[in-house]
Design a protein around this motif. Structure first.
Motif: not given
Length: 246
Positions: A176, A216, A227
């Motif tokens: 991320t 993401p 996630v």
């Protein structure tokens, strides 16, 4: 029994006989870490392939087209065997390494090879060190290399490949924060190579599926918050589907 003895003998002899080469790579590393990394990658890939053959492992690889060859990526795998690293590393198309337990850093000679192929050693009891590992992993992925993570945190010793253990969401910060794709790697039946027959190796059919990349940034707000669980569900479905192929 014979497979185990031959595999151990090969591993020991390889580490000893390649010591002069490791010395040369160390000298190269001081001036050109990238070159040292490429040489180490070739040598470790070859050694791992040989170990798979000696162990009698037959690998069915699915989705190799999903492995990036031109950018950094975060590979997320389920963890059932010490052979998970040995089996997956030869498939990698760029340089990079794994996030491993800090106890492996104590293994002589092998720990040097791991550093040269860009692995990280994580002390789960040291929060500050753990955060630094994550930051270093993010930087590595941004530079175009891969990082392979087993977010369960330990080997899953259950009877079957599912259910997966809970994924540590912190592991996914590498993806991320770097903007790199997540590649789910679902490994089926690896526990039957060694752990279930300890201390002996058994010829085993293993399925490794490299899933479609997960971006993401393209996930919904709720999916971004979880996630790890999102990836875990995808891998669970893959493992359940591939169980019928064994």
């Amino acid at each position: 029994m014979l497979r185990s003895l031959i595999s151990i003998l090969f591993a020991v002899l390889y580490l000893i006989l390649t010591l002069p080469v490791l010395g040369i790579i160390t000298l190269i590393h001081r001036k050109d870490p990238e070159k040292a990394g490429r040489i180490s990658q070739v040598m470790i890939r070859w050694a791992f392939r040989v170990l798979c053959v000696l162990a009698g492992i037959r690998i069915t690889a699915i989705g190799q087209e999903n492995i990036p060859d031109d950018r950094g990526a975060v590979f997320i795998g389920n963890h059932r065997s010490i052979y998970d690293v040995i089996m997956t590393y030869p498939f990698m198309k760029t340089m990079g390494g794994y996030i491993a337990k800090d106890s492996i850093e104590k293994v002589p000679i092998f720990n040097i090879w791991m550093r040269y192929i860009y692995c990280f050693f994580l002390n789960r009891n040291d929060l500050k060190q753990g955060m630094q590992v994550i930051l270093d992993a993010i930087a590595q992925v941004k530079s175009g290399k891969f990082v392979f993570i087993f977010p369960e945190g330990t080997r899953n010793k259950a009877e079957s490949d599912t259910p997966l253990l809970e994924f540590h969401e912190g592991s996914f910060r590498v993806a991320t924060k770097s903007g790199a794709p997540i590649i789910p790697v679902s490994i089926s039946n690896s526990i039957n190579i060694f752990e279930r027959h300890f201390p002996w190796l058994k010829a085993t059919h293993v399925i490794i599926e490299f899933g479609k990349p997960i971006d993401p940034a393209a996930l919904s707000r709720e999916e971004k918050k979880h996630v790890g669980e999102y990836t875990r569900k995808i891998m669970t479905q893959t493992l359940e589907r591939n169980a019928s192929l064994l």
